[in-house]
Motif scaffolding. Sequence first.
Motif, PDB file in Angstrom:
ATOM      1  N   ALA A 168       0.736  -1.555   0.321  1.00 54.97           N
ATOM      2  CA  ALA A 168       0.145   0.144  -0.418  1.00 54.97           C
ATOM      3  C   ALA A 168       1.159   1.075  -0.474  1.00 54.97           C
ATOM      4  O   ALA A 168       1.128   2.001  -0.341  1.00 54.97           O
ATOM      5  CB  ALA A 168      -0.888  -0.176   1.124  1.00 54.97           C
ATOM      6  N   ALA A 169       1.766   1.143   1.186  1.00 51.26           N
ATOM      7  CA  ALA A 169       2.629   2.133   1.271  1.00 51.26           C
ATOM      8  C   ALA A 169       3.592   2.992  -0.143  1.00 51.26           C
ATOM      9  O   ALA A 169       3.905   4.162  -0.676  1.00 51.26           O
ATOM     10  CB  ALA A 169       3.331   2.649   1.995  1.00 51.26           C
ATOM     11  N   GLU A 170       3.448   1.904  -1.392  1.00 53.69           N
ATOM     12  CA  GLU A 170       4.873   1.606  -2.330  1.00 53.69           C
ATOM     13  C   GLU A 170       3.447   2.020  -2.927  1.00 53.69           C
ATOM     14  O   GLU A 170       4.636   2.722  -4.137  1.00 53.69           O
ATOM     15  CB  GLU A 170       4.696  -0.096  -2.119  1.00 53.69           C
ATOM     16  N   VAL A 171       2.755   1.586  -3.321  1.00 55.86           N
ATOM     17  CA  VAL A 171       1.980   1.865  -5.057  1.00 55.86           C
ATOM     18  C   VAL A 171       0.622   3.264  -4.678  1.00 55.86           C
ATOM     19  O   VAL A 171       0.459   3.828  -5.496  1.00 55.86           O
ATOM     20  CB  VAL A 171       1.046   0.454  -5.018  1.00 55.86           C
ATOM     21  N   LEU A 172       0.473   3.124  -3.586  1.00 56.51           N
ATOM     22  CA  LEU A 172      -1.407   4.085  -3.582  1.00 56.51           C
ATOM     23  C   LEU A 172      -0.770   5.570  -3.118  1.00 56.51           C
ATOM     24  O   LEU A 172       0.770   6.004  -2.392  1.00 56.51           O
ATOM     25  CB  LEU A 172      -1.888   3.799  -1.789  1.00 56.51           C
ATOM     26  N   PRO A 173      -0.865   6.107  -3.890  1.00 56.37           N
ATOM     27  CA  PRO A 173      -0.473   7.377  -4.157  1.00 56.37           C
ATOM     28  C   PRO A 173      -0.884   8.522  -2.614  1.00 56.37           C
ATOM     29  O   PRO A 173      -2.031   8.214  -1.914  1.00 56.37           O
ATOM     30  CB  PRO A 173      -1.505   8.789  -5.230  1.00 56.37           C
ATOM     31  N   PRO A 174       0.173   9.575  -2.502  1.00 52.83           N
ATOM     32  CA  PRO A 174      -0.046   9.733  -0.723  1.00 52.83           C
ATOM     33  C   PRO A 174      -1.574   9.870  -0.325  1.00 52.83           C
ATOM     34  O   PRO A 174      -2.059  10.437   1.011  1.00 52.83           O
ATOM     35  CB  PRO A 174       0.782  11.243  -0.708  1.00 52.83           C
ATOM     36  N   ASP A 175      -1.927  11.144  -1.443  1.00 54.67           N
ATOM     37  CA  ASP A 175      -3.444  11.331  -0.910  1.00 54.67           C
ATOM     38  C   ASP A 175      -4.375  10.021  -0.748  1.00 54.67           C
ATOM     39  O   ASP A 175      -6.092  10.376   0.107  1.00 54.67           O
ATOM     40  CB  ASP A 175      -5.010  12.430  -1.828  1.00 54.67           C
ATOM     41  N   ILE A 176      -4.944   9.502  -1.457  1.00 52.30           N
ATOM     42  CA  ILE A 176      -5.142   7.963  -1.267  1.00 52.30           C
ATOM     43  C   ILE A 176      -4.812   7.323  -0.678  1.00 52.30           C
ATOM     44  O   ILE A 176      -5.829   7.017   0.158  1.00 52.30           O
ATOM     45  CB  ILE A 176      -5.264   6.974  -2.285  1.00 52.30           C
ATOM     46  N   LEU A 177      -3.834   7.183  -0.333  1.00 52.38           N
ATOM     47  CA  LEU A 177      -3.392   6.507   1.337  1.00 52.38           C
ATOM     48  C   LEU A 177      -4.106   7.140   2.629  1.00 52.38           C
ATOM     49  O   LEU A 177      -3.965   6.395   3.336  1.00 52.38           O
ATOM     50  CB  LEU A 177      -1.787   6.468   1.350  1.00 52.38           C
ATOM     51  N   ALA A 178      -3.837   8.452   2.799  1.00 49.77           N
ATOM     52  CA  ALA A 178      -4.189   9.024   4.016  1.00 49.77           C
ATOM     53  C   ALA A 178      -5.916   8.879   4.119  1.00 49.77           C
ATOM     54  O   ALA A 178      -6.200  10.055   4.766  1.00 49.77           O
ATOM     55  CB  ALA A 178      -3.618  10.859   3.344  1.00 49.77           C
ATOM     56  N   SER A 179      -7.098   8.818   2.799  1.00 49.75           N
ATOM     57  CA  SER A 179      -7.762   9.171   2.200  1.00 49.75           C
ATOM     58  C   SER A 179      -8.651   7.631   3.248  1.00 49.75           C
ATOM     59  O   SER A 179      -9.638   8.113   3.463  1.00 49.75           O
ATOM     60  CB  SER A 179      -7.916   9.601   1.601  1.00 49.75           C
ATOM     61  N   LEU A 180      -7.187   6.531   3.469  1.00 50.98           N
ATOM     62  CA  LEU A 180      -8.285   4.847   4.142  1.00 50.98           C
ATOM     63  C   LEU A 180      -8.837   5.163   5.079  1.00 50.98           C
ATOM     64  O   LEU A 180      -7.761   5.587   6.208  1.00 50.98           O
ATOM     65  CB  LEU A 180      -7.347   4.244   3.335  1.00 50.98           C
ATOM     66  N   PRO A 181      -9.851   4.161   5.676  1.00 45.06           N
ATOM     67  CA  PRO A 181     -10.111   4.153   7.088  1.00 45.06           C
ATOM     68  C   PRO A 181      -9.171   3.947   7.516  1.00 45.06           C
ATOM     69  O   PRO A 181      -8.082   2.878   7.213  1.00 45.06           O
ATOM     70  CB  PRO A 181     -11.226   3.430   7.214  1.00 45.06           C
ATOM     71  N   ARG A 182      -8.998   4.749   8.447  1.00 48.17           N
ATOM     72  CA  ARG A 182      -7.773   3.897  10.072  1.00 48.17           C
ATOM     73  C   ARG A 182      -8.116   3.032  10.936  1.00 48.17           C
ATOM     74  O   ARG A 182      -9.694   2.411  11.265  1.00 48.17           O
ATOM     75  CB  ARG A 182      -7.469   5.064  10.653  1.00 48.17           C
ATOM     76  N   ALA A 183      -7.804   1.821  11.610  1.00 45.46           N
ATOM     77  CA  ALA A 183      -7.851   1.951  12.425  1.00 45.46           C
ATOM     78  C   ALA A 183      -9.451   2.294  13.565  1.00 45.46           C
ATOM     79  O   ALA A 183      -8.998   3.887  13.945  1.00 45.46           O
ATOM     80  CB  ALA A 183      -6.575   1.161  13.515  1.00 45.46           C
ATOM     81  N   SER A 184      -9.948   1.704  13.565  1.00 53.95           N
ATOM     82  CA  SER A 184     -10.752   1.733  15.255  1.00 53.95           C
ATOM     83  C   SER A 184     -11.249   1.080  16.196  1.00 53.95           C
ATOM     84  O   SER A 184     -10.005  -0.368  16.416  1.00 53.95           O
ATOM     85  CB  SER A 184     -12.712   1.850  14.104  1.00 53.95           C
ATOM     86  N   ASP A 185     -12.240   1.097  17.377  1.00 56.86           N
ATOM     87  CA  ASP A 185     -11.970   0.850  18.831  1.00 56.86           C
ATOM     88  C   ASP A 185     -12.843  -0.620  18.114  1.00 56.86           C
ATOM     89  O   ASP A 185     -14.179   0.007  17.712  1.00 56.86           O
ATOM     90  CB  ASP A 185     -12.368   1.504  19.496  1.00 56.86           C
ATOM     91  N   PRO A 186     -12.759  -1.792  18.444  1.00 59.07           N
ATOM     92  CA  PRO A 186     -13.389  -2.410  18.412  1.00 59.07           C
ATOM     93  C   PRO A 186     -14.666  -2.811  19.316  1.00 59.07           C
ATOM     94  O   PRO A 186     -14.983  -3.789  19.496  1.00 59.07           O
ATOM     95  CB  PRO A 186     -12.979  -4.432  18.269  1.00 59.07           C
ATOM     96  N   ALA A 187     -14.395  -2.389  20.655  1.00 59.24           N
ATOM     97  CA  ALA A 187     -14.991  -2.611  22.123  1.00 59.24           C
ATOM     98  C   ALA A 187     -16.259  -2.775  21.299  1.00 59.24           C
ATOM     99  O   ALA A 187     -16.822  -3.012  21.757  1.00 59.24           O
ATOM    100  CB  ALA A 187     -14.585  -1.138  23.015  1.00 59.24           C
TER     101      ALA A 187
END
Length: 501
Positions: A168-187
């Motif tokens: 992902a870090a190698e191929v995706l453009p920085p703006d796309i990478l930054a827009s992807l969903p982040r880790a979330s709280d599973p609780a």
Amino acid sequence: MNRLLIAGARLLDPESDDLHRPPTADLLIEDGRIAALGAEATARGAGAPRLEAAGLLLTPGLVNAHSHSHDTLLRGLFEGLPLDAWGALSFPSAWSRRPDAEVHLRTRLHAAECLMHGITTVQDMVTLQGADRAQAEAVIEGHRAIGLRALLGWQLADRGMAETLPFAAEVLPPDILASLPRASDPAPGMRLVESLLDAVSGRLLGSVLAPSAPQRCSPTLLRWAAGLSRERGLPVCTHLYETRAQAVLARTAYGEDGGSLLNHLARHGLLNERLVIAHGVWITPEEIGRLAEAGGHLAHNPVANLRLLNGAAPLRQYASAGAGIALGCDNSSAGDAQSLLSAMRFAALYLSLQSAAPEEAAASAFRAATLGGARALGLGGTVGGLRPGHRADLALFDLSDPAWVPLNSAVRQLVHAEPARSLRHVLVEGELLLRNGRPTRFDPAALAAEAEGAHVAMAAEYTALRTRRAPLVKALLALDARARRHPLEIDGLLLDHGARH
């Protein structure tokens, strides 16, 4: 006591040694269970209400061991997209929150389609939009309305999307990478699932646990699922090695587990007889052996595996190793239809190509769609067979339909001869939910009109979504192409992974 005598049908018992010319016999139902077969059924059923079934083939109701109702209204929108690009447009997280009435509708439509293909048990792995109890209750009531046996799994994931994609870090453009969903709280999701285990109750509703996939779930989430499964005796249904990219991710990011997502599941307590892996295409023979040794199961989804460009699961190797094999229909926007008749046909064709005994492929597919699905979902001895004590979940087909004429092999013609139009009756717990080809609990025309109304409301949002997410889809296609160039020791596009070993 509620009783029904099904008189004079040919009984296609998946545990029989001869599935080609099944015998004619009566079957007696008492209080939702198969009470007797043959002469005993005839004698005990004297005076009981009768369903005249001469000229019909009776089978156990089919068990759909892996499906998702949440995208039922998106069928027909996609073609030629690999998993991650398709998911960018179809996953519930891409859409605005859906109205509860729409969730109820799509669940009913999903279950209705299952019913009208002879499916009497469905495992529905539902993705809610957050820990949304109102949506969950709409799903529960949707299944209750149609009346199938449903095992509900609330799909959970909490890792950031970039962590689930190789390179992902190698191929995706920085703006796309930054827009992807982040880790979330599973609780919140975990608490909701725990609270729903008691709400999903009754003679027809049950639960499975549904951590989405090992690469999408944190150790906390996986260990929680393992502990709750052990405590409650619940199956754990998860996706494993659906795509080549996932196998590449295992080799490049899971060194602690020897490059194996199955080892990762094992390390967190999930490799046991309650584990059901969906897809299992890009898997090594060694991992298949470990799954089988633990008593685990494959939920094979042959149509969706092709539609999402993933290849074919090595069924011969699963069977030779002794793993349990069930069949599923997967998403309606990826697998197209909730039809185990189609899934059986594709499974049998692949097994014929892979097997040293191709003449047994149709029988193997039929058993996977009945007994195999029941065992995988913890319902062995309850559904999937024609034995006294089994629940009376049954399907009857009209043998005068051209698909069955002449009747040379009941099992081969069931699997290969397009018999869906000959389905006449479906019973769940002895209740006729389909009588003479017509549902008894709902009006198909009214359901269709309701679905068309919902589609109109969704169409504009889909057009906007497709435009907005076009850069993301393009980037994910490039990422998939990069993953396909990475060398692997297996090839899910071959007929048999063993060809490389």
